[in-house]
Design a protein around this motif. Structure first.
Motif, PDB file in Angstrom:
ATOM      1  N   HIS A  30      51.970  58.011  43.977  1.00 44.80           N
ATOM      2  CA  HIS A  30      52.841  57.650  42.848  1.00 44.80           C
ATOM      3  C   HIS A  30      52.104  57.459  41.521  1.00 44.80           C
ATOM      4  O   HIS A  30      52.742  57.238  40.502  1.00 44.80           O
ATOM      5  N   GLY A  31      50.783  57.489  41.551  1.00 42.71           N
ATOM      6  CA  GLY A  31      50.032  57.333  40.313  1.00 42.71           C
ATOM      7  C   GLY A  31      50.021  55.921  39.768  1.00 42.71           C
ATOM      8  O   GLY A  31      49.689  55.696  38.620  1.00 42.71           O
ATOM      9  N   ALA A  32      50.395  54.959  40.609  1.00 41.60           N
ATOM     10  CA  ALA A  32      50.397  53.558  40.202  1.00 41.60           C
ATOM     11  C   ALA A  32      49.819  52.730  41.335  1.00 41.60           C
ATOM     12  O   ALA A  32      49.997  53.051  42.505  1.00 41.60           O
ATOM     13  N   VAL A  33      49.140  51.653  40.985  1.00 44.66           N
ATOM     14  CA  VAL A  33      48.444  50.827  41.965  1.00 44.66           C
ATOM     15  C   VAL A  33      49.132  49.471  42.086  1.00 44.66           C
ATOM     16  O   VAL A  33      49.101  48.680  41.150  1.00 44.66           O
ATOM     17  N   PRO A  34      49.746  49.192  43.235  1.00 45.37           N
ATOM     18  CA  PRO A  34      50.288  47.853  43.450  1.00 45.37           C
ATOM     19  C   PRO A  34      49.165  46.898  43.848  1.00 45.37           C
ATOM     20  O   PRO A  34      48.304  47.237  44.661  1.00 45.37           O
ATOM     21  N   VAL A  35      49.183  45.706  43.270  1.00 39.73           N
ATOM     22  CA  VAL A  35      48.159  44.691  43.508  1.00 39.73           C
ATOM     23  C   VAL A  35      48.874  43.369  43.750  1.00 39.73           C
ATOM     24  O   VAL A  35      49.825  43.032  43.056  1.00 39.73           O
ATOM     25  N   ARG A  36      48.389  42.622  44.765  1.00 33.85           N
ATOM     26  CA  ARG A  36      49.004  41.328  45.059  1.00 33.85           C
ATOM     27  C   ARG A  36      47.929  40.305  45.438  1.00 33.85           C
ATOM     28  O   ARG A  36      46.799  40.647  45.752  1.00 33.85           O
ATOM     29  N   ASP A  37      48.311  39.053  45.426  1.00 35.32           N
ATOM     30  CA  ASP A  37      47.451  37.937  45.824  1.00 35.32           C
ATOM     31  C   ASP A  37      47.445  37.880  47.346  1.00 35.32           C
ATOM     32  O   ASP A  37      48.497  37.740  47.976  1.00 35.32           O
ATOM     33  N   SER A  38      46.280  37.952  47.959  1.00 36.13           N
ATOM     34  CA  SER A  38      46.196  37.952  49.424  1.00 36.13           C
ATOM     35  C   SER A  38      46.663  36.631  50.043  1.00 36.13           C
ATOM     36  O   SER A  38      47.066  36.607  51.196  1.00 36.13           O
ATOM     37  N   LYS A  39      46.629  35.550  49.272  1.00 30.77           N
ATOM     38  CA  LYS A  39      47.091  34.259  49.780  1.00 30.77           C
ATOM     39  C   LYS A  39      48.608  34.172  49.828  1.00 30.77           C
ATOM     40  O   LYS A  39      49.158  33.300  50.487  1.00 30.77           O
ATOM     41  N   ASN A  40      49.281  35.067  49.130  1.00 29.44           N
ATOM     42  CA  ASN A  40      50.742  35.036  49.047  1.00 29.44           C
ATOM     43  C   ASN A  40      51.300  36.448  49.239  1.00 29.44           C
ATOM     44  O   ASN A  40      51.851  37.036  48.307  1.00 29.44           O
ATOM     45  N   PRO A  41      51.179  37.015  50.437  1.00 26.40           N
ATOM     46  CA  PRO A  41      51.593  38.396  50.649  1.00 26.40           C
ATOM     47  C   PRO A  41      53.095  38.637  50.463  1.00 26.40           C
ATOM     48  O   PRO A  41      53.513  39.771  50.219  1.00 26.40           O
ATOM     49  N   GLN A  42      53.899  37.597  50.557  1.00 27.26           N
ATOM     50  CA  GLN A  42      55.341  37.759  50.343  1.00 27.26           C
ATOM     51  C   GLN A  42      55.717  37.590  48.871  1.00 27.26           C
ATOM     52  O   GLN A  42      56.866  37.809  48.502  1.00 27.26           O
ATOM     53  N   GLY A  43      54.748  37.223  48.057  1.00 25.61           N
ATOM     54  CA  GLY A  43      54.995  37.011  46.636  1.00 25.61           C
ATOM     55  C   GLY A  43      55.061  38.318  45.868  1.00 25.61           C
ATOM     56  O   GLY A  43      55.040  39.407  46.451  1.00 25.61           O
ATOM     57  N   PRO A  44      55.121  38.236  44.564  1.00 23.18           N
ATOM     58  CA  PRO A  44      55.244  39.442  43.737  1.00 23.18           C
ATOM     59  C   PRO A  44      53.972  40.278  43.730  1.00 23.18           C
ATOM     60  O   PRO A  44      52.876  39.782  43.987  1.00 23.18           O
ATOM     61  N   ALA A  45      54.147  41.540  43.464  1.00 19.25           N
ATOM     62  CA  ALA A  45      53.017  42.461  43.284  1.00 19.25           C
ATOM     63  C   ALA A  45      53.071  43.000  41.863  1.00 19.25           C
ATOM     64  O   ALA A  45      54.155  43.218  41.314  1.00 19.25           O
ATOM     65  N   LEU A  46      51.914  43.172  41.276  1.00 20.62           N
ATOM     66  CA  LEU A  46      51.821  43.810  39.964  1.00 20.62           C
ATOM     67  C   LEU A  46      51.582  45.294  40.177  1.00 20.62           C
ATOM     68  O   LEU A  46      50.939  45.698  41.145  1.00 20.62           O
TER      69      LEU A  46
END
Length: 65
Positions: A30-46
Motif C-alpha cells: 500500500h505504500g504506507a507504513v502502519p506503526v503502533r505502540d507495542s504496549k497497546n496493540p489494541q490502541g491506535p496505529a499511525l
C-alpha cells in the motif's frame, strides 16, 4: 485494519517495554507504513507514507552510531 496485519518489532528491541511495531507487508502493498505502540496493540496505529518512514529509519540509524 490493524487486526489482520502481521506486526513486527525491531531486531534491536530488548523487550524493555519501550517499543514500536510496524507492518512491513502493508508498506510493500500500500505504500504506507502502519506503526503502533507495542504496549497497546489494541490502541491506535499511525500511518506514515513509506518514503517518510524510510527517511526516519535512516535518521535513527545515524543517531545510534
Amino acid at each position: 485494519m490493524t487486526e489482520s496485519l502481521r506486526w513486527i518489532k525491531s531486531s534491536y528491541s530488548d523487550n524493555g517495554g519501550q517499543c514500536i511495531e510496524w507492518a512491513p507487508e502493508h508498506a510493500n502493498t500500500h505504500g504506507a507504513v502502519p506503526v503502533r505502540d507495542s504496549k497497546n496493540p489494541q490502541g491506535p496505529a499511525l500511518l506514515f507514507p513509506a518514503p517518510q518512514w524510510s527517511h526516519f529509519v535512516e535518521y535513527a540509524r545515524k543517531q545510534s552510531v
